[in-house]
Design an enzyme around this catalytic site. Sequence first.
Site, PDB file in Angstrom:
ATOM      1  N   LYS A  59       0.844  -1.217   0.000  1.00 37.17           N
ATOM      2  CA  LYS A  59       0.000   0.000   0.000  1.00 37.17           C
ATOM      3  C   LYS A  59       0.873   1.258   0.000  1.00 37.17           C
ATOM      4  O   LYS A  59       0.657   2.170  -0.781  1.00 37.17           O
ATOM      5  CB  LYS A  59      -0.895   0.012   1.247  1.00 37.17           C
ATOM      6  CG  LYS A  59      -1.595   1.334   1.474  1.00 37.17           C
ATOM      7  CD  LYS A  59      -2.524   1.314   2.653  1.00 37.17           C
ATOM      8  CE  LYS A  59      -1.911   1.766   3.951  1.00 37.17           C
ATOM      9  NZ  LYS A  59      -1.552   3.193   4.012  1.00 37.17           N
ATOM     10  N   ASN A  60       1.883   1.263   0.864  1.00 40.29           N
ATOM     11  CA  ASN A  60       2.666   2.496   1.010  1.00 40.29           C
ATOM     12  C   ASN A  60       3.612   2.738  -0.160  1.00 40.29           C
ATOM     13  O   ASN A  60       4.212   3.811  -0.264  1.00 40.29           O
ATOM     14  CB  ASN A  60       3.423   2.486   2.344  1.00 40.29           C
ATOM     15  CG  ASN A  60       2.471   2.649   3.523  1.00 40.29           C
ATOM     16  OD1 ASN A  60       1.271   2.883   3.335  1.00 40.29           O
ATOM     17  ND2 ASN A  60       2.993   2.507   4.733  1.00 40.29           N
ATOM     18  N   CYS A 118      -5.894  13.339  12.560  1.00 35.56           N
ATOM     19  CA  CYS A 118      -6.486  12.074  12.148  1.00 35.56           C
ATOM     20  C   CYS A 118      -6.405  11.116  13.319  1.00 35.56           C
ATOM     21  O   CYS A 118      -5.958  11.483  14.404  1.00 35.56           O
ATOM     22  CB  CYS A 118      -5.793  11.501  10.931  1.00 35.56           C
ATOM     23  SG  CYS A 118      -4.277  10.677  11.284  1.00 35.56           S
ATOM     24  N   ARG A 150      -0.388  14.655  12.634  1.00 35.81           N
ATOM     25  CA  ARG A 150       0.198  14.515  11.301  1.00 35.81           C
ATOM     26  C   ARG A 150       0.281  15.856  10.554  1.00 35.81           C
ATOM     27  O   ARG A 150      -0.375  16.055   9.528  1.00 35.81           O
ATOM     28  CB  ARG A 150      -0.591  13.505  10.484  1.00 35.81           C
ATOM     29  CG  ARG A 150      -0.505  12.103  11.061  1.00 35.81           C
ATOM     30  CD  ARG A 150      -1.183  11.123  10.188  1.00 35.81           C
ATOM     31  NE  ARG A 150      -0.244  10.154   9.645  1.00 35.81           N
ATOM     32  CZ  ARG A 150      -0.613   9.070   8.966  1.00 35.81           C
ATOM     33  NH1 ARG A 150      -1.843   8.839   8.708  1.00 35.81           N
ATOM     34  NH2 ARG A 150       0.281   8.224   8.524  1.00 35.81           N
ATOM     35  N   ILE A 163       1.901  18.892   8.125  1.00 35.54           N
ATOM     36  CA  ILE A 163       2.574  18.783   6.826  1.00 35.54           C
ATOM     37  C   ILE A 163       3.635  19.870   6.659  1.00 35.54           C
ATOM     38  O   ILE A 163       4.002  20.245   5.560  1.00 35.54           O
ATOM     39  CB  ILE A 163       1.560  18.829   5.651  1.00 35.54           C
ATOM     40  CG1 ILE A 163       0.672  20.081   5.726  1.00 35.54           C
ATOM     41  CG2 ILE A 163       0.712  17.569   5.606  1.00 35.54           C
ATOM     42  CD1 ILE A 163      -0.111  20.354   4.435  1.00 35.54           C
ATOM     43  N   ASP A 179       3.862   0.996  12.118  1.00 39.37           N
ATOM     44  CA  ASP A 179       2.630   0.341  11.644  1.00 39.37           C
ATOM     45  C   ASP A 179       2.440  -1.044  12.267  1.00 39.37           C
ATOM     46  O   ASP A 179       1.365  -1.631  12.146  1.00 39.37           O
ATOM     47  CB  ASP A 179       2.651   0.219  10.109  1.00 39.37           C
ATOM     48  CG  ASP A 179       2.372   1.562   9.444  1.00 39.37           C
ATOM     49  OD1 ASP A 179       2.007   2.509  10.157  1.00 39.37           O
ATOM     50  OD2 ASP A 179       2.530   1.661   8.217  1.00 39.37           O
ATOM     51  N   ILE A 197       7.059   7.337  16.911  1.00 39.27           N
ATOM     52  CA  ILE A 197       6.810   8.060  15.653  1.00 39.27           C
ATOM     53  C   ILE A 197       5.551   8.926  15.738  1.00 39.27           C
ATOM     54  O   ILE A 197       5.584  10.100  15.410  1.00 39.27           O
ATOM     55  CB  ILE A 197       6.681   7.075  14.464  1.00 39.27           C
ATOM     56  CG1 ILE A 197       7.881   6.115  14.423  1.00 39.27           C
ATOM     57  CG2 ILE A 197       6.540   7.842  13.141  1.00 39.27           C
ATOM     58  CD1 ILE A 197       9.205   6.737  14.107  1.00 39.27           C
ATOM     59  N   ARG A 245      -8.887  -0.430   4.069  1.00 40.27           N
ATOM     60  CA  ARG A 245      -7.987   0.558   3.454  1.00 40.27           C
ATOM     61  C   ARG A 245      -6.649  -0.075   3.076  1.00 40.27           C
ATOM     62  O   ARG A 245      -5.993   0.401   2.156  1.00 40.27           O
ATOM     63  CB  ARG A 245      -7.693   1.700   4.444  1.00 40.27           C
ATOM     64  CG  ARG A 245      -8.802   2.721   4.578  1.00 40.27           C
ATOM     65  CD  ARG A 245      -8.325   3.859   5.468  1.00 40.27           C
ATOM     66  NE  ARG A 245      -6.977   4.231   5.088  1.00 40.27           N
ATOM     67  CZ  ARG A 245      -5.998   4.535   5.934  1.00 40.27           C
ATOM     68  NH1 ARG A 245      -6.223   4.563   7.234  1.00 40.27           N
ATOM     69  NH2 ARG A 245      -4.791   4.842   5.506  1.00 40.27           N
TER      70      ARG A 245
HETATM   71  C1  UD1 Z   1       3.901   6.949   6.232  1.00 38.49           C
HETATM   72  C2  UD1 Z   1       3.058   5.705   6.036  1.00 38.49           C
HETATM   73  C3  UD1 Z   1       2.492   5.237   7.360  1.00 38.49           C
HETATM   74  C4  UD1 Z   1       3.605   5.060   8.393  1.00 38.49           C
HETATM   75  C5  UD1 Z   1       4.477   6.317   8.475  1.00 38.49           C
HETATM   76  C6  UD1 Z   1       5.692   6.139   9.354  1.00 38.49           C
HETATM   77  C7  UD1 Z   1       2.214   5.935   3.786  1.00 38.49           C
HETATM   78  C8  UD1 Z   1       1.042   6.146   2.902  1.00 38.49           C
HETATM   79  N1  UD1 Z   1       1.996   6.007   5.117  1.00 38.49           N
HETATM   80  O1  UD1 Z   1       3.038   7.976   6.721  1.00 38.49           O
HETATM   81  O2  UD1 Z   1       1.827   3.987   7.137  1.00 38.49           O
HETATM   82  O3  UD1 Z   1       3.034   4.824   9.653  1.00 38.49           O
HETATM   83  O4  UD1 Z   1       4.948   6.663   7.161  1.00 38.49           O
HETATM   84  O5  UD1 Z   1       6.469   5.071   8.927  1.00 38.49           O
HETATM   85  O6  UD1 Z   1       3.307   5.663   3.332  1.00 38.49           O
HETATM   86  N2  UD1 Z   1       5.579  14.808  10.537  1.00 38.49           N
HETATM   87  C9  UD1 Z   1       5.673  16.170  10.819  1.00 38.49           C
HETATM   88  N3  UD1 Z   1       5.622  17.055   9.784  1.00 38.49           N
HETATM   89  C10 UD1 Z   1       5.474  16.653   8.479  1.00 38.49           C
HETATM   90  C11 UD1 Z   1       5.405  15.264   8.199  1.00 38.49           C
HETATM   91  C12 UD1 Z   1       5.458  14.370   9.264  1.00 38.49           C
HETATM   92  O7  UD1 Z   1       5.790  16.575  11.984  1.00 38.49           O
HETATM   93  O8  UD1 Z   1       5.443  17.507   7.585  1.00 38.49           O
HETATM   94  C13 UD1 Z   1       5.611  13.843  11.663  1.00 38.49           C
HETATM   95  C14 UD1 Z   1       4.297  13.050  11.766  1.00 38.49           C
HETATM   96  O9  UD1 Z   1       3.314  13.762  12.475  1.00 38.49           O
HETATM   97  C15 UD1 Z   1       4.738  11.807  12.473  1.00 38.49           C
HETATM   98  C16 UD1 Z   1       6.160  11.591  11.923  1.00 38.49           C
HETATM   99  O10 UD1 Z   1       6.576  12.852  11.402  1.00 38.49           O
HETATM  100  O11 UD1 Z   1       4.790  12.016  13.846  1.00 38.49           O
HETATM  101  C17 UD1 Z   1       6.239  10.531  10.835  1.00 38.49           C
HETATM  102  O12 UD1 Z   1       5.418  10.880   9.755  1.00 38.49           O
HETATM  103  P1  UD1 Z   1       5.719  10.440   8.261  1.00 38.49           P
HETATM  104  O13 UD1 Z   1       6.978   9.644   8.196  1.00 38.49           O
HETATM  105  O14 UD1 Z   1       5.616  11.644   7.401  1.00 38.49           O
HETATM  106  O15 UD1 Z   1       4.482   9.485   7.979  1.00 38.49           O
HETATM  107  P2  UD1 Z   1       3.516   9.485   6.735  1.00 38.49           P
HETATM  108  O16 UD1 Z   1       4.277   9.749   5.480  1.00 38.49           O
HETATM  109  O17 UD1 Z   1       2.324  10.316   7.030  1.00 38.49           O
END
Ligand code: UD1
Length: 417
Positions: free
Chosen positions: A21-22, A115, A120, A122, A305, A327, A397
């Site tokens: 999926k990822n 969520c 989460r 960006i 995960d 995380i 999902r």
């Molecule tokens: C992806 C995976 C998810 C997995 C996660 C961590 C997909 C579709 N999803 O999610 O299954 O659990 O990686 O391995 O691939 N963060 C910030 N600012 C940002 C982005 C992230 O603070 O701009 C923080 C998040 O809140 C979280 C941490 O960084 O605490 C990790 O997030 P991230 O690695 O970005 O996870 P996703 O890409 O959302």
Amino acid sequence: MKFLIEGKRRLCGQIDVQGSKNSVLPILAATLLIKGKSVIHNCPRISDVDAAVNILSDFGCVIERSLNTVTVDASSVSNCHVSEFLMHRMRSSILFLGPVLSRFKKAEFSSPGGCEIGLRPIDLHLSSLKLLGAEVCEKSGTVFCSAENGLKANRIHLSFPSVGATENILLASVLAKGTTVLSNAAREPEITDLANFLNKAGARIIGAGESTVIIVGAQKLHSVEHTVIPDRIVASTYMFCAAVTGGEIEINKCVPTHLEAVFPVLEEAGCVIKRKNDSVFLKAPERLSRIKTVRTMPYPGFPTDLQSPVTALLSVADGTSVVTENIFENRYKYISELNRLGANIRVEGRTAIIDGVDSLAGANVRATDLRGGFALVIAALSAQGKTQISNIFHIDRGYEKPEKVLSSLGANIKRIT
Ligand code: UD1
């Protein structure tokens, strides 16, 4: 929709693992960058893929689907807006930001917000796009990005190796002018898969899967055919299903090296594991032993995960185990549901302390998120009696027909309405 599971059946047999999926979600987003056809094999049939495909067709892409192959033709895409409703259906829609900005020089997105597993934010995605020359402004929950003269390469250092931000940087910079150097990049296998897909289409990404990634901007990307890597999280969760029932399982069509962080945990719990080239065999003891500590970390550490699945497993292990989530800040919502099944788990900050019980007992529970929902399936498989799990749209999902896979191993599981 609900799952009805009658536990205490020993799971035995062989399964093939679905595509990741990822991996497939950023790859589908990447097809927007290609003025040609992308043929993607091994796409799992899960609702997150349906959502991504709907977004692509809203952009005007021509899509064909047959079994596990999705073909996307983004040659004549002209619409840079996509319905907010579609974007909201999938948190990973943020991955379209880089490709849309690169292709249309502007993008408008509503902030994904909080969520079920935490805030989460960006911010890392947006600050990186700014470094690539985008102007970004946020107004009442909507993010407006523009790069009238196109995106330009830069040096980017991530303060945390975010998976999604790393993917968005790759997607935004493959067609940018110049050479981008990204440091402290995420190293997950799904990043490497995305880079392999883009490189086959004519991109020049060097070092994906390592901390420093170099992206040499290309003029254009061409048609491509690619097979998505096996899903390491799904492979691991089915190993947990067999382990919690004292069973035996052979997972075929997987990449054992992607599971290296998971094997020691299962071995410490008393399982015997045999690795082959593209399969793994697991034999579980009658009763699992406790595991002293499990800490989630960015790859190659233990995946976040699998935090909820491993907690479900340890809820029936012999002794007290400790799991720490490093995380996401709020990934323990499912624990109250596990406790309804008779588990004895308490959460202190980022740590869950799990006192293993002799047996869980069936009850009505509710899936709170994708992985937390599957943790309830694992618990139900080991529980005495019947468990009903509601809100299984969360599980759909990411898992392709889990009831079919688990029934083939001897589980008593039905999907009911
Ligand atoms: C992806 C995976 C998810 C997995 C996660 C961590 C997909 C579709 N999803 O999610 O299954 O659990 O990686 O391995 O691939 N963060 C910030 N600012 C940002 C982005 C992230 O603070 O701009 C923080 C998040 O809140 C979280 C941490 O960084 O605490 C990790 O997030 P991230 O690695 O970005 O996870 P996703 O890409 O959302």
